[in-house]
Design a protein around this motif. Structure first.
Motif, PDB file in Angstrom:
ATOM      1  N   ALA A 214       0.824  -1.213   0.000  1.00  0.00           N
ATOM      2  CA  ALA A 214       0.000   0.000   0.000  1.00  0.00           C
ATOM      3  C   ALA A 214       0.855   1.259   0.000  1.00  0.00           C
ATOM      4  O   ALA A 214       0.453   2.292  -0.549  1.00  0.00           O
ATOM      5  CB  ALA A 214      -0.931  -0.006   1.204  1.00  0.00           C
ATOM      6  N   ILE A 215       2.032   1.199   0.609  1.00  0.00           N
ATOM      7  CA  ILE A 215       2.941   2.350   0.612  1.00  0.00           C
ATOM      8  C   ILE A 215       3.878   2.316  -0.590  1.00  0.00           C
ATOM      9  O   ILE A 215       4.127   3.337  -1.242  1.00  0.00           O
ATOM     10  CB  ILE A 215       3.756   2.382   1.921  1.00  0.00           C
ATOM     11  CG1 ILE A 215       2.820   2.600   3.122  1.00  0.00           C
ATOM     12  CG2 ILE A 215       4.822   3.479   1.874  1.00  0.00           C
ATOM     13  CD1 ILE A 215       3.509   2.527   4.452  1.00  0.00           C
ATOM     14  N   VAL A 217       3.710   0.762  -3.685  1.00  0.00           N
ATOM     15  CA  VAL A 217       3.200   0.931  -5.052  1.00  0.00           C
ATOM     16  C   VAL A 217       2.900   2.404  -5.365  1.00  0.00           C
ATOM     17  O   VAL A 217       3.377   2.926  -6.382  1.00  0.00           O
ATOM     18  CB  VAL A 217       1.964   0.045  -5.283  1.00  0.00           C
ATOM     19  CG1 VAL A 217       1.322   0.364  -6.626  1.00  0.00           C
ATOM     20  CG2 VAL A 217       2.348  -1.429  -5.215  1.00  0.00           C
ATOM     21  N   PRO A 218       2.148   3.136  -4.528  1.00  0.00           N
ATOM     22  CA  PRO A 218       1.976   4.570  -4.816  1.00  0.00           C
ATOM     23  C   PRO A 218       3.301   5.331  -4.810  1.00  0.00           C
ATOM     24  O   PRO A 218       3.495   6.259  -5.600  1.00  0.00           O
ATOM     25  CB  PRO A 218       1.060   5.053  -3.678  1.00  0.00           C
ATOM     26  CG  PRO A 218       0.358   3.836  -3.208  1.00  0.00           C
ATOM     27  CD  PRO A 218       1.338   2.730  -3.365  1.00  0.00           C
ATOM     28  N   GLY A 219       4.220   4.929  -3.900  1.00  0.00           N
ATOM     29  CA  GLY A 219       5.516   5.584  -3.875  1.00  0.00           C
ATOM     30  C   GLY A 219       6.269   5.408  -5.180  1.00  0.00           C
ATOM     31  O   GLY A 219       6.925   6.336  -5.667  1.00  0.00           O
ATOM     32  N   PHE A 221       4.886   4.972  -8.132  1.00  0.00           N
ATOM     33  CA  PHE A 221       4.230   5.807  -9.142  1.00  0.00           C
ATOM     34  C   PHE A 221       4.673   7.267  -9.020  1.00  0.00           C
ATOM     35  O   PHE A 221       4.946   7.932 -10.022  1.00  0.00           O
ATOM     36  CB  PHE A 221       2.707   5.710  -8.998  1.00  0.00           C
ATOM     37  CG  PHE A 221       2.101   4.539  -9.717  1.00  0.00           C
ATOM     38  CD1 PHE A 221       2.064   4.497 -11.102  1.00  0.00           C
ATOM     39  CD2 PHE A 221       1.577   3.477  -9.008  1.00  0.00           C
ATOM     40  CE1 PHE A 221       1.516   3.417 -11.774  1.00  0.00           C
ATOM     41  CE2 PHE A 221       1.018   2.385  -9.657  1.00  0.00           C
ATOM     42  CZ  PHE A 221       0.989   2.357 -11.054  1.00  0.00           C
ATOM     43  N   VAL A 222       4.755   7.770  -7.789  1.00  0.00           N
ATOM     44  CA  VAL A 222       5.212   9.147  -7.570  1.00  0.00           C
ATOM     45  C   VAL A 222       6.650   9.295  -8.031  1.00  0.00           C
ATOM     46  O   VAL A 222       7.022  10.270  -8.704  1.00  0.00           O
ATOM     47  CB  VAL A 222       5.068   9.538  -6.092  1.00  0.00           C
ATOM     48  CG1 VAL A 222       5.722  10.888  -5.812  1.00  0.00           C
ATOM     49  CG2 VAL A 222       3.597   9.571  -5.691  1.00  0.00           C
ATOM     50  N   TRP A 223       7.479   8.337  -7.676  1.00  0.00           N
ATOM     51  CA  TRP A 223       8.890   8.344  -8.069  1.00  0.00           C
ATOM     52  C   TRP A 223       9.021   8.327  -9.591  1.00  0.00           C
ATOM     53  O   TRP A 223       9.812   9.065 -10.175  1.00  0.00           O
ATOM     54  CB  TRP A 223       9.565   7.136  -7.439  1.00  0.00           C
ATOM     55  CG  TRP A 223      10.890   6.770  -8.024  1.00  0.00           C
ATOM     56  CD1 TRP A 223      12.113   7.258  -7.684  1.00  0.00           C
ATOM     57  CD2 TRP A 223      11.126   5.824  -9.080  1.00  0.00           C
ATOM     58  NE1 TRP A 223      13.083   6.669  -8.448  1.00  0.00           N
ATOM     59  CE2 TRP A 223      12.508   5.791  -9.305  1.00  0.00           C
ATOM     60  CE3 TRP A 223      10.283   4.998  -9.829  1.00  0.00           C
ATOM     61  CZ2 TRP A 223      13.067   4.960 -10.266  1.00  0.00           C
ATOM     62  CZ3 TRP A 223      10.838   4.188 -10.790  1.00  0.00           C
ATOM     63  CH2 TRP A 223      12.221   4.177 -10.992  1.00  0.00           C
ATOM     64  N   ARG A 225       6.774   9.305 -11.851  1.00  0.00           N
ATOM     65  CA  ARG A 225       6.321  10.573 -12.417  1.00  0.00           C
ATOM     66  C   ARG A 225       7.391  11.661 -12.258  1.00  0.00           C
ATOM     67  O   ARG A 225       7.626  12.463 -13.173  1.00  0.00           O
ATOM     68  CB  ARG A 225       5.017  10.995 -11.734  1.00  0.00           C
ATOM     69  CG  ARG A 225       4.485  12.353 -12.171  1.00  0.00           C
ATOM     70  CD  ARG A 225       4.158  12.349 -13.652  1.00  0.00           C
ATOM     71  NE  ARG A 225       3.119  11.404 -13.972  1.00  0.00           N
ATOM     72  CZ  ARG A 225       1.813  11.671 -13.901  1.00  0.00           C
ATOM     73  NH1 ARG A 225       1.405  12.885 -13.523  1.00  0.00           N
ATOM     74  NH2 ARG A 225       0.924  10.765 -14.217  1.00  0.00           N
TER      75      ARG A 225
END
Length: 253
Positions: A214-215, A217-219, A221-223, A225
């Protein structure tokens, strides 16, 4: 590094009867060959992330991480057998393929992303592991069944993406960089998950298994981008050309 429940002594390998003493010895060494390299991988991974990408230290820590993961997963196969846990057996192959594909991207990028036989086998095994984990999740009615379902679906989506990249080469010239870092970070998130499952018994089962994902996978994506924007700005810089022309001499009076 995979979580190990430690319950169950099947007593045979492929029909060959093994004494309980031999099983204890095999389990003893398998645990150590799993835990020690897994701990090394957990330590060196942040070091590889922090140093200059592509530099000598990055390559050194990266190689240590890859081989530590490989040894830990090799030992995880008999541990999954001792624990009689098919889900852990599936996840062993998933993490192995994540690490292997993250390492091999440096090779196949020079071949226009045309993977070899080992890459095709890896995608197939990963897809089968995802299907197996999903089926286990659907047939299990507990919290663990929900975990298996989420992980299995995620693995199948990842295998589909890898299959697409093998069939159709990425066009972005930095695609290999994102694939490499994405695979390695996914393998590291899996290792953190293993530590959480084994050590954080005070957490509910679902949270203990899924909070790293949960932490992480979004991290990622942010990285991704952030670095896409960095590469885009770097490529968009306009360099003013220097035009050669006559050199003005001293003015005549």
């Amino acid at each position: 590094m995979l979580p190990y429940s430690g319950n169950g002594y099947p007593g045979c390998f492929s029909g060959i009867v093994v004494s309980r003493m031999t099983l204890h010895a095999l389990e003893y060494w398998a645990i150590r060959l799993h835990v020690v390299p897994g701990a090394v991988a957990m330590i060196v991974a942040p070091a590889a992330m922090l140093v200059t990408k592509g530099g000598w230290w990055h390559r050194l820590w990266g190689r240590i991480f890859v081989w530590s993961i490989f040894v830990a997963l090799l030992a995880a196969v008999p541990l999954a057998y001792f624990a009689n846990d098919l889900f852990l057996f599936y996840m062993t192959f998933v993490i192995f393929f994540l690490t292997l594909s993250g390492y091999r991207i440096h090779i196949i990028k020079r071949q226009n992303y045309r993977g070899g036989l080992i890459d095709w086998i890896g995608v197939a095994v990963m897809a089968l592991a995802g299907v197996g984990a999903t089926r286990l999740g659907l047939s299990t009615g507990s919290e663990m069944g929900f975990v298996m379902l989420i992980v299995g679906l995620g693995v199948m989506v990842g295998a589909a993406g890898d299959f697409y990249r093998l069939v159709r080469s990425p066009r972005h010239k930095q695609a290999w960089w994102f694939i490499h870092m994405g695979k390695m970070l996914s393998a590291y998130v899996s290792a953190v998950t293993a530590v959480s499952v084994v050590q954080f018994h005070w957490l509910p089962t679902t949270i203990r298994w899924l909070w790293p994902m949960a932490i992480g996978v979004p991290g990622m994506f942010v990285w991704s981008r952030y670095y896409r924007n960095q590469f885009r700005r770097s490529e968009g810089r306009v360099q003013v050309p220097v035009v050669a022309g006559p050199v003005a001499g001293p003015a005549r009076r």
